[in-house]
Design a protein around this motif. Structure first.
Motif, PDB file in Angstrom:
ATOM      1  N   LEU A 185     -20.110  -5.445  41.072  1.00 31.30           N
ATOM      2  CA  LEU A 185     -19.866  -6.534  40.132  1.00 31.30           C
ATOM      3  C   LEU A 185     -20.578  -6.275  38.806  1.00 31.30           C
ATOM      4  N   ASP A 186     -19.893  -6.591  37.724  1.00 30.47           N
ATOM      5  CA  ASP A 186     -20.488  -6.427  36.397  1.00 30.47           C
ATOM      6  C   ASP A 186     -21.359  -7.639  36.063  1.00 30.47           C
ATOM      7  N   ALA A 251      -7.478  -7.633  41.090  1.00 28.28           N
ATOM      8  CA  ALA A 251      -7.653  -8.760  42.015  1.00 28.28           C
ATOM      9  C   ALA A 251      -8.901  -9.555  41.668  1.00 28.28           C
ATOM     10  N   VAL A 252      -9.881  -8.890  41.074  1.00 28.76           N
ATOM     11  CA  VAL A 252     -11.130  -9.566  40.686  1.00 28.76           C
ATOM     12  C   VAL A 252     -11.026 -10.153  39.287  1.00 28.76           C
ATOM     13  N   THR A 255      -8.176 -13.377  37.864  1.00 29.48           N
ATOM     14  CA  THR A 255      -8.265 -14.786  38.253  1.00 29.48           C
ATOM     15  C   THR A 255      -9.717 -15.227  38.277  1.00 29.48           C
ATOM     16  N   LEU A 256      -9.996 -16.372  37.633  1.00 27.84           N
ATOM     17  CA  LEU A 256     -11.365 -16.891  37.626  1.00 27.84           C
ATOM     18  C   LEU A 256     -11.820 -17.208  39.043  1.00 27.84           C
ATOM     19  N   PHE A 257     -13.117 -17.118  39.272  1.00 33.62           N
ATOM     20  CA  PHE A 257     -13.702 -17.434  40.566  1.00 33.62           C
ATOM     21  C   PHE A 257     -14.062 -18.915  40.607  1.00 33.62           C
ATOM     22  N   ALA A 258     -13.470 -19.631  41.544  1.00 36.63           N
ATOM     23  CA  ALA A 258     -13.778 -21.059  41.697  1.00 36.63           C
ATOM     24  C   ALA A 258     -15.061 -21.215  42.497  1.00 36.63           C
ATOM     25  N   ILE A 264     -15.659 -19.287  37.068  1.00 35.57           N
ATOM     26  CA  ILE A 264     -16.482 -18.243  36.460  1.00 35.57           C
ATOM     27  C   ILE A 264     -15.660 -16.967  36.327  1.00 35.57           C
ATOM     28  N   PRO A 265     -15.664 -16.340  35.141  1.00 37.01           N
ATOM     29  CA  PRO A 265     -15.000 -15.039  35.001  1.00 37.01           C
ATOM     30  C   PRO A 265     -15.876 -13.942  35.598  1.00 37.01           C
ATOM     31  N   VAL A 266     -15.269 -13.096  36.400  1.00 41.79           N
ATOM     32  CA  VAL A 266     -16.001 -12.003  37.049  1.00 41.79           C
ATOM     33  C   VAL A 266     -15.179 -10.730  36.910  1.00 41.79           C
TER      34      VAL A 266
END
Length: 306
Positions: A185-186, A251-252, A255-258, A264-266
């Motif tokens: 993860l960045d 895939a990461v 789409t924002l992470f709920a 959150i953008p990841v």
């Protein structure tokens, strides 16, 4: 002698199979056969004494009770095996007793103890089965916990390394090949510092689900450590591995992470390495790590190969 021979032959056969086929699927059928032959032996001997002078009737009845109790201890697969083990001798014994000129009291006396022990045997067998199943479930749970990452439910580093070693050995033996895709993860530290570690854990769990959804059933995804994940792609070449890596990246990132703190953008960076005949799997993993570092250095949210 004819009544005593079947259990002896069965026991010798079990010993022979244990010697020649120690890993076979024969133990349970042989156990049932052994118990059944023992029950028939005692039933036959008792039937002979019931039809004869009857001097050994008490002894034979006690022996039958002992065998019935022994079968209950041996038949730890539950009541289903006892239908055969108890049923045939019970029918035979009932037929013998009914054929004798016995009073109701004598008939009851001849059958009551075997029938009581059969009922008790079924209860004991069911309880033994329950204990065995509980112990088996406990062992399975321990094995699962030892090989599974608690947070994400993926294979942990130990389990992944075991699968990687097996795939590496197979590739050396038959030349099938495989690829590794390492993803990280960045700026994950920023996520933890800004929203807290609980939100960070939510991101890791969602990340694991998204990555798994992209992979094939024969692929394996494991948590390599921290926010690093490793995918094993059996039979994949560099082109296929890079295609998978890009699918994982999208895939990461797409789409924002709920999370409980909001959306959150990841993004993630990925490194790809393909098996090239290395003698150790760690050498392939090291190249994937180098490729991942290059992806970080070249701007993140990208895939690189080494």
């Amino acid at each position: 002698m004819a009544w005593r021979l079947p259990p002896v032959v069965t026991a010798v056969g079990a010993l022979f199979l244990n010697w020649r086929l120690p890993e076979g699927n024969w133990p349970r059928p042989m156990l049932v056969l052994y118990c059944l032959s023992g029950m028939l032996m005692m039933t036959g001997l008792m039937a002979e004494h019931l039809g004869g002078a009857g001097e050994g009737e008490g002894f034979m009845a006690k022996g039958l009770v002992v065998v019935i109790a022994l079968v209950a201890v041996l038949a730890t697969a539950g009541a289903r095996d006892l239908v055969l083990t108890y049923g045939i001798p019970a029918l035979a014994l009932g037929w013998v007793v009914m054929g004798q000129s016995l009073s109701a009291v004598e008939w009851f006396s001849a059958l009551i103890h075997p029938m009581l022990m059969a009922v008790l045997g079924i209860v004991v067998a069911e309880e033994l089965l329950r204990v065995r199943l509980a112990a088996f479930a406990a062992r399975q749970e321990l094995a699962r916990n030892a090989s599974t990452d608690v947070l994400t439910g993926l294979a942990n580093r130990r389990a992944f390394d075991e699968r990687l070693e097996a795939e590496h050995a197979r590739s050396l033996r038959v030349g099938s090949g495989y690829a590794l895709v390492m993803t990280d993860l960045d700026h994950f530290k920023h996520v933890n510092d800004t929203w807290g570690h609980e939100v960070g854990d939510e991101v890791l769990r969602e990340l694991a689900q998204r990555l798994v959804s992209v992979l094939r059933t024969e692929d394996m995804l494991g948590r390599w450590g921290g926010e690093e994940f490793m995918a094993l792609l059996p039979g994949a070449g560099e082109r296929e591995a890079m295609t998978v890596a890009e699918k994982l990246r999208h895939a990461v990132a797409d789409t924002l992470f709920a999370t409980s703190a909001g959306s959150i953008p990841v993004t993630t960076s990925l490194g790809v390495a393909v098996f090239r005949g290395e003698q150790l799997p760690g050498m392939v993993a090291r190249r994937a790590d180098i490729a991942l570092y290059a992806a970080k250095e070249n701007g993140r949210n990208r895939s690189e190969t080494a």
